[in-house]
Design a protein around this motif. Structure first.
Motif, PDB file in Angstrom:
ATOM      1  N   LEU A  82      -4.955   1.986  -0.520  1.00 12.85           N
ATOM      2  CA  LEU A  82      -6.256   2.583  -0.809  1.00 12.85           C
ATOM      3  C   LEU A  82      -6.119   4.086  -1.028  1.00 12.85           C
ATOM      4  CD1 LEU A  82      -9.372   2.384  -0.936  1.00 12.85           C
ATOM      5  CD2 LEU A  82      -9.388   2.728   1.543  1.00 12.85           C
ATOM      6  N   GLU A  83      -5.380   4.763  -0.153  1.00  9.50           N
ATOM      7  CA  GLU A  83      -5.175   6.205  -0.308  1.00  9.50           C
ATOM      8  C   GLU A  83      -4.532   6.523  -1.659  1.00  9.50           C
ATOM      9  OE1 GLU A  83      -2.528   9.858   1.610  1.00  9.50           O
ATOM     10  OE2 GLU A  83      -2.630   7.931   2.660  1.00  9.50           O
ATOM     11  N   PHE A  84      -3.517   5.742  -2.019  1.00 10.76           N
ATOM     12  CA  PHE A  84      -2.828   5.985  -3.291  1.00 10.76           C
ATOM     13  C   PHE A  84      -3.760   5.767  -4.478  1.00 10.76           C
ATOM     14  CE2 PHE A  84      -0.594   4.272  -6.985  1.00 10.76           C
ATOM     15  CZ  PHE A  84       0.287   5.313  -7.262  1.00 10.76           C
ATOM     16  N   GLN A  85      -4.513   4.664  -4.465  1.00  9.02           N
ATOM     17  CA  GLN A  85      -5.363   4.329  -5.605  1.00  9.02           C
ATOM     18  C   GLN A  85      -6.498   5.330  -5.789  1.00  9.02           C
ATOM     19  OE1 GLN A  85      -4.775   2.224  -7.874  1.00  9.02           O
ATOM     20  NE2 GLN A  85      -3.215   0.888  -6.983  1.00  9.02           N
ATOM     21  N   VAL A  86      -7.067   5.819  -4.689  1.00  6.23           N
ATOM     22  CA  VAL A  86      -8.138   6.816  -4.818  1.00  6.23           C
ATOM     23  C   VAL A  86      -7.579   8.119  -5.386  1.00  6.23           C
ATOM     24  CG1 VAL A  86      -9.844   8.200  -3.563  1.00  6.23           C
ATOM     25  CG2 VAL A  86      -9.541   5.785  -2.987  1.00  6.23           C
ATOM     26  N   ASN A  87      -6.357   8.462  -5.003  1.00  4.91           N
ATOM     27  CA  ASN A  87      -5.716   9.654  -5.571  1.00  4.91           C
ATOM     28  C   ASN A  87      -5.334   9.451  -7.032  1.00  4.91           C
ATOM     29  OD1 ASN A  87      -5.035  12.054  -3.708  1.00  4.91           O
ATOM     30  ND2 ASN A  87      -4.662  10.278  -2.383  1.00  4.91           N
TER      31      ASN A  87
END
Length: 327
Positions: free
Chosen positions: A64-69
């Motif tokens: 999730l952190e990667f995709q939002v970034n």
């Protein structure tokens, strides 16, 4: 997933009353020490939207952190810009735990139910009850360890190994369905016939019989008095219990090895299936729209929290579909 050729995130951003959730989300921080010192607190609505994104695409905290970034559409959905700092995986996980420990996930689900009723989308037409298996990673334990776990005991030596104890699921159980074995939990739901919205839910270990979930699934707010369900809920005692509670049973009839269903019973089941199939659309949507049911949570409390958010996310999507259909 598109609604009238508009991406789902844009539709969710426009149609869902996000600010209505804010008073509840703020309660996750009620016990926090008030002080102007330190880093400014992240708006809980941003973190809540990240949790909805997580369910929508079935992402781990780190994914999730990667995709939002990585995705501008994800950033826009949660309300951040290019120059803003994206909450990291640990922050998201801590926030989900705050909601769980405060019992707020059930309240968030109920708050959206209130909104639906205010919009004229109250539960109508009777209800369909069903449960689906929630698979979790299989635990590699010895027979003795599994025996202890089934008896509600902590296996010998595990307390001296906190890391193993923390990473072991003591609540998941095995069950059989259609001759196949499954390990995990089950998500029981009640869906109203008129709108196909989840009105009540309950999460339990997989070995809990569907009928044991009945008291927590029946929705007294539904204006219809008919209850549909598959043959897992069949039985004279079950029908009598429904009648006593003021419901009319349209549960599938169940045959046996020595007393198979006759043609008339099969035909009755066939007619019931036309309505009951609506609940299968819910579970099918969770697989196709929300990238499957595999759940990497440890223990019943965290699995209940995860699937509370998942059921809420389904309802958000279903609401936007209804809006699109009536536009």
């Amino acid at each position: 997933m598109l609604h009238n050729k508009k991406p789902i995130l844009k539709v969710l951003a426009e149609k869902v009353p996000w600010e209505a959730f804010s008073p509840l989300l703020e309660q996750a921080y009620d016990s926090e020490r008030k002080s102007p010192a330190g880093r400014k607190r992240i708006d809980p609505l941003i973190l809540f939207k990240m949790l909805i994104l997580q369910q929508l695409f079935n992402l781990s905290d780190s994914e999730l952190e990667f995709q939002v970034n990585d995705r501008r559409s994800f950033e826009e959905f949660i309300g951040l810009g290019i120059m803003d700092i994206i909450p990291d995986a640990i922050t998201v996980a801590f926030f989900r735990e705050r909601l769980r420990k405060a019992g707020l996930i059930e309240d968030l689900f109920a708050r959206f139910e209130e909104f639906l009723r205010d919009q004229g989308l109250e539960a109508k037409g009777g209800q369909i009850i069903d449960a689906t298996i929630i698979p979790v990673p299989i635990q590699r334990n010895t027979r003795e360890e599994n025996k202890d776990i089934k008896e509600g005991k902590i296996p010998e030596g595990w307390e001296e190994s906190p890391e193993r104890l923390h990473q072991s699921d003591l609540d998941a159980r095995w069950t059989k369905k259609n001759g196949k074995s499954y390990y995990g939990y089950k998500n029981g739901i009640s869906v109203d016939v008129e709108h196909g919205i989840i009105r009540r839910y309950d999460v339990a270990p997989a070995n809990v019989h569907d009928r044991q979930l009945l008291p927590s699934l029946l929705d007294p707010e539904n204006s219809g008095d008919i209850v549909w369900g598959d043959s897992a809920f069949a039985g004279k005692n079950f029908d009598e219990m429904l009648e006593l509670a003021g419901y009319q049973s349209n549960i599938h009839e169940k045959g046996s090895r020595f007393k198979p269903l006759d043609d008339e019973a099969k035909e009755r089941n066939k007619k019931k299936s036309k309505i009951r199939a609506k609940v299968e659309h819910v579970f099918g949507g969770m697989v196709t729209w929300m990238n499957g049911k595999l759940t990497i949570r440890i223990g019943l409390p965290r699995t209940v929290a995860w699937w509370g958010l998942r059921n809420l996310t389904f309802n958000l999507i279903r609401y936007t579909q209804i809006c699109s259909a009536t536009a």
